[in-house]
Design a protein around this motif. Structure first.
Motif, mmCIF file in Angstrom:
data_model
loop_
_atom_site.group_PDB
_atom_site.id
_atom_site.type_symbol
_atom_site.label_atom_id
_atom_site.label_comp_id
_atom_site.label_asym_id
_atom_site.label_seq_id
_atom_site.Cartn_x
_atom_site.Cartn_y
_atom_site.Cartn_z
ATOM 1 N N THR A 1 37.067 38.460 49.817
ATOM 2 C CA THR A 1 37.377 39.787 49.767
ATOM 3 C C THR A 1 37.297 40.468 50.841
ATOM 4 N N GLY A 2 37.280 39.724 52.113
ATOM 5 C CA GLY A 2 37.149 40.195 53.452
ATOM 6 C C GLY A 2 35.821 40.336 53.912
ATOM 7 N N GLY A 3 34.865 41.207 53.226
ATOM 8 C CA GLY A 3 33.407 41.170 53.098
ATOM 9 C C GLY A 3 33.163 41.704 51.587
ATOM 10 N N GLY A 4 32.079 40.998 51.248
ATOM 11 C CA GLY A 4 31.832 41.198 49.708
ATOM 12 C C GLY A 4 30.894 40.186 49.096
ATOM 13 N N ASN B 1 28.534 43.052 50.345
ATOM 14 C CA ASN B 1 28.368 41.673 51.105
ATOM 15 C C ASN B 1 27.580 40.903 50.660
ATOM 16 N N GLY B 2 27.367 39.425 51.127
ATOM 17 C CA GLY B 2 26.525 38.442 50.223
ATOM 18 C C GLY B 2 25.344 38.703 50.533
ATOM 19 N N THR B 3 24.839 39.303 51.631
ATOM 20 C CA THR B 3 23.270 39.632 52.154
ATOM 21 C C THR B 3 22.872 40.541 51.237
ATOM 22 N N ALA B 4 23.611 41.665 51.125
ATOM 23 C CA ALA B 4 23.421 42.956 50.020
ATOM 24 C C ALA B 4 23.094 42.166 48.726
ATOM 25 N N ALA B 5 24.198 41.296 48.149
ATOM 26 C CA ALA B 5 23.730 40.720 47.011
ATOM 27 C C ALA B 5 22.589 39.939 46.838
ATOM 28 N N LEU B 6 22.219 39.381 47.858
ATOM 29 C CA LEU B 6 20.763 38.813 47.637
ATOM 30 C C LEU B 6 19.887 39.488 47.957
ATOM 31 N N LEU C 1 39.206 48.548 47.453
ATOM 32 C CA LEU C 1 40.171 47.913 48.273
ATOM 33 C C LEU C 1 39.886 46.319 48.411
ATOM 34 N N ASN C 2 38.572 45.887 48.677
ATOM 35 C CA ASN C 2 38.112 44.824 48.748
ATOM 36 C C ASN C 2 38.317 43.866 47.458
ATOM 37 N N ALA C 3 37.861 44.826 46.211
ATOM 38 C CA ALA C 3 37.967 44.063 45.070
ATOM 39 C C ALA C 3 39.275 43.613 44.637
ATOM 40 N N ALA C 4 40.450 44.601 45.012
ATOM 41 C CA ALA C 4 41.612 44.054 44.582
ATOM 42 C C ALA C 4 42.106 42.839 45.481
#
Length: 381
Positions: A219-222, A72-77, A265-268
């Motif tokens: 991506t749903g979550g990502g 998710n975006g928080t994990a990316a940050l 699955l999300n990346a698809a």
């Protein structure tokens, strides 16, 4: 404002009498095909061709040296801040006018925010306010930029591209160089936004993008970490995949890492969404132009992209002439099934960040009291 009510105007845009959300995901492409292919392959978790393909698509589109997919975006940050050297006890400058995830990422790594005011040009972190705060409260030493009162290091700055509108990056970079501070861009909302021809998230050492369900593509979550060099990207990928050293069957991890991998699955879903990103950007620009025309010659100021930037217009926004006008518009629209909302509460008003260091926040407080977000899902052209 036009004699046509804002409710009628929005309903005419979306051609429906049903509830109109703030920003709904749109699936009109290959989403089902790619997701079904992933399920049939059985590679639905963190290993699979779509993760690599999605990262490559983001690299090509943004021009970043390496993109690393996360859950998710928080994990990316969080990963971006970790890679930028932020550690427990550090101070990080950011804006009080932001979504809470910006500060949560700092909190969970043991760092603390310093809140600086935003610019009326971008609604994002103001370089002048940042420099003025540092002149008053900081000094550059052999150990980096130190906050004089607490003796703690100011390690990084995290500007957020509010609603997709790029901040004044050249000026912020200059302030960072002056004070020996690392720039990490919170580009969660700004996929498809460009600063002087360069994609947001690529001018700092790291950037973080979100693909939550309400973003321009999902991506749903990502999320995605954008890395300035291939070497930093390779290390980021390693750290976010539990720092496991490649081996046919043995488990050996050479540093404390994160299990932040985006499932295949999300990346698809993301790969299919990237195929229609340009269409969504065009649709959202037409929508923004219609809002701008609607509010023209009124007391309501529609928020437009800065002159130096091309915005994705993720969420459209209008600044109301008074708090009373804001509250009236919120009530009128939501009672009629057209979702609008005020901007986030300033972070220092939340209990977990109430004691954070901060500068003057006059502009942030004005925007907090006057701004409303309007329905912003892509429209049919």
């Amino acid at each position: 404002m036009s004699k046509v009510s804002i409710v009628d105007f929005v309903r005419d845009i979306y051609q429906t009498n049903d509830f109109i959300p703030m920003h709904a995901p749109t699936f009109n492409g290959n989403e089902q095909k790619y997701v079904l292919e992933t399920i049939q392959s059985t590679f639905v978790s963190s290993v699979g061709k779509f993760v690599d393909e999605f990262e490559q698509k983001i690299e090509t589109y943004t021009g970043t040296a390496k993109a690393v997919a996360t859950v998710n975006g928080t994990a990316a940050l969080h990963a971006a801040l970790y890679m930028a050297g932020v550690r427990a006890g550090d101070l990080v400058i950011t804006q009080a006018l932001t979504f809470v995830a910006t500060c949560n990422a700092l909190h969970h790594m043991g760092a603390e925010p310093i809140f600086v005011d935003v610019s009326p040009v971008s609604l994002g972190l103001c370089p002048k306010a940042m420099d003025e705060f540092l002149i008053q409260h900081a000094q550059v030493t052999d150990n980096g930029c130190i906050h004089k009162q607490t003796k703690r290091r100011i390690r990084a700055v995290v500007p957020m591209h509010t609603f997709g509108h790029p901040v004044e990056l050249d000026e912020l970079i200059a302030v960072c160089h002056k004070w020996n501070i690392t720039l990490v861009e919170d580009a969660a909302e700004s996929l498809g936004s460009f600063y002087k021809g360069k994609h947001t998230g690529t001018l700092g050492d790291f950037g973080a993008v979100s693909f939550n369900g309400n973003k321009i593509i999902t991506t749903g979550g990502g999320g995605m970490v954008l890395c300035k060099t291939a070497e930093l990207g390779a290390h980021t990928k390693h750290v976010t995949t539990t720092a496991k050293v490649p081996h046919p069957y043995e488990f050996f991890h050479d540093e404390a890492g994160f299990n932040y991998r985006m499932p295949n699955l999300n990346a698809a879903l993301g790969c299919a969404q990237m195929e229609v990103l340009e269409l969504y950007l065009a649709q959202k620009r037409v929508l923004a132009n219609r809002y701008q025309a609607f509010f023209e010659n009124s007391d309501f100021q529609f928020v437009t992209e800065p002159d130096y930037a091309q915005s994705n217009y993720w969420l459209n926004a209008v600044i109301c002439p008074s708090v009373a006008a804001r509250d009236e518009l919120l009530t009128q629209t939501n009672d009629a099934g057209v979702m609008t909302r005020p901007i986030w509460k300033l972070m220092h008003r939340l209990p977990m960040f109430k004691d954070a260091l901060r500068g003057d926040l006059t502009q942030s407080e004005h925007i907090e009291a006057h701004l409303i977000n309007l329905p912003s899902s892509p429209i049919a052209l």
